[in-house]
Write a protein that holds these residues in place. Structure first.
Motif, PDB file in Angstrom:
ATOM      1  N   UNK A  34       1.155  -1.273  -0.147  1.00 22.99           N
ATOM      2  CA  UNK A  34       0.057   0.279  -0.050  1.00 22.99           C
ATOM      3  C   UNK A  34       1.089   1.293   0.186  1.00 22.99           C
ATOM      4  N   UNK A  35       1.864   1.621   0.868  1.00 18.50           N
ATOM      5  CA  UNK A  35       2.584   2.570   0.483  1.00 18.50           C
ATOM      6  C   UNK A  35       3.541   2.626  -0.063  1.00 18.50           C
ATOM      7  N   UNK A  36       4.285   1.864  -0.450  1.00 21.60           N
ATOM      8  CA  UNK A  36       5.244   1.696  -1.795  1.00 21.60           C
ATOM      9  C   UNK A  36       4.678   2.106  -2.890  1.00 21.60           C
ATOM     10  N   UNK A  37       3.870   1.184  -3.292  1.00 18.97           N
ATOM     11  CA  UNK A  37       3.440   0.835  -4.842  1.00 18.97           C
ATOM     12  C   UNK A  37       1.938   1.957  -5.038  1.00 18.97           C
ATOM     13  N   UNK A  38       0.657   1.623  -4.023  1.00 24.42           N
ATOM     14  CA  UNK A  38      -0.760   2.215  -3.914  1.00 24.42           C
ATOM     15  C   UNK A  38      -0.441   3.986  -4.080  1.00 24.42           C
ATOM     16  N   UNK A  39      -0.430   3.700  -2.868  1.00 23.20           N
ATOM     17  CA  UNK A  39       0.631   5.648  -2.323  1.00 23.20           C
ATOM     18  C   UNK A  39       1.258   6.489  -3.221  1.00 23.20           C
ATOM     19  N   UNK A  40       2.038   5.808  -3.783  1.00 18.56           N
ATOM     20  CA  UNK A  40       3.408   6.200  -4.567  1.00 18.56           C
ATOM     21  C   UNK A  40       2.523   6.460  -5.803  1.00 18.56           C
ATOM     22  N   UNK A  41       1.547   4.984  -6.868  1.00 18.74           N
ATOM     23  CA  UNK A  41       0.977   4.935  -8.062  1.00 18.74           C
ATOM     24  C   UNK A  41       2.916   4.232  -8.515  1.00 18.74           C
ATOM     25  N   UNK A  42       3.464   3.502  -8.006  1.00 15.59           N
ATOM     26  CA  UNK A  42       4.846   3.270  -8.829  1.00 15.59           C
ATOM     27  C   UNK A  42       4.910   1.455  -9.032  1.00 15.59           C
ATOM     28  N   UNK A  43       4.587   1.357  -9.957  1.00 15.59           N
ATOM     29  CA  UNK A  43       4.560  -0.338 -10.183  1.00 15.59           C
ATOM     30  C   UNK A  43       6.125  -0.559  -9.603  1.00 15.59           C
ATOM     31  N   UNK A  44       6.076  -0.307  -8.709  1.00 13.34           N
ATOM     32  CA  UNK A  44       8.281  -0.831  -8.050  1.00 13.34           C
ATOM     33  C   UNK A  44       7.799  -2.460  -7.201  1.00 13.34           C
ATOM     34  N   UNK A  45       7.450  -3.070  -7.222  1.00 12.41           N
ATOM     35  CA  UNK A  45       6.656  -3.858  -6.526  1.00 12.41           C
ATOM     36  C   UNK A  45       8.129  -4.751  -5.906  1.00 12.41           C
ATOM     37  N   UNK A  46       9.293  -4.885  -6.928  1.00 11.11           N
ATOM     38  CA  UNK A  46      10.650  -4.780  -6.013  1.00 11.11           C
ATOM     39  C   UNK A  46      11.256  -4.711  -4.937  1.00 11.11           C
ATOM     40  N   UNK A  47      10.693  -3.322  -5.105  1.00 14.46           N
ATOM     41  CA  UNK A  47      11.008  -2.551  -3.782  1.00 14.46           C
ATOM     42  C   UNK A  47      10.483  -3.147  -2.284  1.00 14.46           C
ATOM     43  N   UNK A  48       9.184  -3.194  -2.344  1.00 12.90           N
ATOM     44  CA  UNK A  48       8.658  -3.985  -1.499  1.00 12.90           C
ATOM     45  C   UNK A  48       8.601  -5.259  -1.214  1.00 12.90           C
ATOM     46  N   UNK A  49       9.368  -6.774  -1.984  1.00 14.15           N
ATOM     47  CA  UNK A  49      10.200  -7.170  -1.493  1.00 14.15           C
ATOM     48  C   UNK A  49      11.773  -7.045  -1.056  1.00 14.15           C
ATOM     49  N   UNK A  50      12.103  -6.162  -0.964  1.00 18.54           N
ATOM     50  CA  UNK A  50      13.441  -5.007  -0.987  1.00 18.54           C
ATOM     51  C   UNK A  50      13.476  -4.594   1.168  1.00 18.54           C
ATOM     52  N   UNK A  51      11.993  -4.070   0.942  1.00 17.23           N
ATOM     53  CA  UNK A  51      12.034  -3.424   2.143  1.00 17.23           C
ATOM     54  C   UNK A  51      11.891  -4.707   3.089  1.00 17.23           C
ATOM     55  N   UNK A  52      10.396  -5.715   2.507  1.00 20.73           N
ATOM     56  CA  UNK A  52       9.955  -6.384   3.691  1.00 20.73           C
ATOM     57  C   UNK A  52      11.725  -7.715   4.529  1.00 20.73           C
ATOM     58  N   UNK A  53      11.938  -7.597   4.152  1.00 22.46           N
ATOM     59  CA  UNK A  53      13.238  -8.985   4.408  1.00 22.46           C
ATOM     60  C   UNK A  53      13.249  -8.660   5.608  1.00 22.46           C
ATOM     61  N   UNK A  54      13.276  -7.479   5.999  1.00 27.64           N
ATOM     62  CA  UNK A  54      14.134  -7.059   7.254  1.00 27.64           C
ATOM     63  C   UNK A  54      13.254  -7.688   8.363  1.00 27.64           C
ATOM     64  N   UNK A  55      11.775  -8.146   7.907  1.00 27.00           N
ATOM     65  CA  UNK A  55      10.579  -8.554   8.394  1.00 27.00           C
ATOM     66  C   UNK A  55      11.332 -10.274   9.096  1.00 27.00           C
TER      67      UNK A  55
END
Length: 288
Positions: A34-55
């Motif tokens: 929601x934060x990286x793709x929907x709110x920024x309207x950018x199809x950057x799903x690889x950014x979602x994966x890169x940021x969620x490795x911390x979890x």
């Protein structure tokens, strides 16, 4: 191996651990989507994966903390290790059960890029696929470490905290390595400490003081000889050794959609190393 695999996979869903893991993975991925793709309207799903490795710091311990520690606490490990199954089959069965649940969670998250593809004009498919491959490999490495930590203790909380600490250390390993000295002499001292550790493991396995001394003398003699012959060989050894344990540093190329064979081989070797260590610890404990 299959009976162990089936038992462990069933346990994930007869208890709450499996559902908790899947729920947290989906919720966290949804929040970042929601934060990286929907709110920024950018199809950057690889950014979602890169940021969620911390979890993985919090999620992987949920998967692995009870695998062996629970068996040890309830004293059912003796029954398990005296069964017709080999230690390798037992470890692999439990490891594959945790891996299966992780892959189920990864499969659920695929719904997010599929949703994006329906509305985005273009998507970097190769980069998303490459990031997914790296994301899964990093997760499997963390599972292998978690299995090893679970083997070492009979307390689930200790296993969870230990896994968290180990993954956190690997997360910071690149920064830690960059702060280490690169001089040849410091590297020689580091190699000496590694030799001492190897000799300790040798003695613990053989209980033979003479062979342990011989291994120590040979190792130190070779290291000192190489240092005197050409000390440039030792430059940066500490940094290179510590970077080997930085599973996140190699993830960057996957985010760019680059699938390097050397990186894949590294992750496979890392996983194999910790599975081997788990098997070795159990084998020694079994025959004591």
């Amino acid at each position: 191996m299959f009976p162990i695999y089936k038992k462990e996979l069933r346990t994930y869903f007869t208890q709450m651990m499996g559902y908790i893991f899947l729920a947290f993975m989906t919720i966290l991925m949804g929040l970042f989507y929601t934060m990286i793709v929907l709110m920024s309207r950018n199809a950057n799903f690889q950014g979602v994966l890169a940021n969620t490795t911390i979890f993985f710091l919090f999620l992987i311990p949920i998967l692995t903390m009870r695998l062996f520690s629970e068996e040890a606490r309830h004293k059912t490990d003796q029954l398990l290790f005296t069964s017709p199954l080999t230690v390798t089959q037992i470890v692999m069965g439990k490891f594959l059960a945790a891996l299966t649940l992780f892959l189920i969670a990864a499969g659920i998250t695929v719904i997010f890029p599929l949703m994006v593809s329906r509305f985005a004009e273009s998507m970097p498919v190769s980069r998303i696929v490459g990031t997914y491959v790296g994301w899964i490999l990093v997760g499997v490495c963390c599972i292998a470490v978690g299995v090893f930590i679970s083997v070492l203790t009979e307390n689930q909380i200790v296993a969870a905290v230990g896994t968290f600490a180990a993954i956190f250390a690997m997360f910071l390993m690149e920064a830690f390595a960059m702060s280490m000295p690169t001089s040849a002499f410091a590297s020689l001292v580091f190699v000496g400490l590694i030799i001492v550790g190897v000799v300790g493991i040798w003695f613990n396995s053989t209980r033979n003081i003479i062979s342990s001394v011989i291994v120590a003398v040979i190792g130190i003699a070779v290291a000192v000889g190489l240092y005197l012959f050409n000390n440039l060989i030792f430059d940066g050894i500490i940094v290179r050794a510590l970077l080997w344990f930085s599973i996140y540093s190699r993830f960057d190329s996957f985010v760019l959609g680059i699938l390097n064979l050397s990186d894949i081989v590294y992750y496979v070797a890392f996983i194999a190393l910790f599975i081997y260590l788990s098997i070795n610890v159990i084998e020694k404990r079994r025959w004591r």
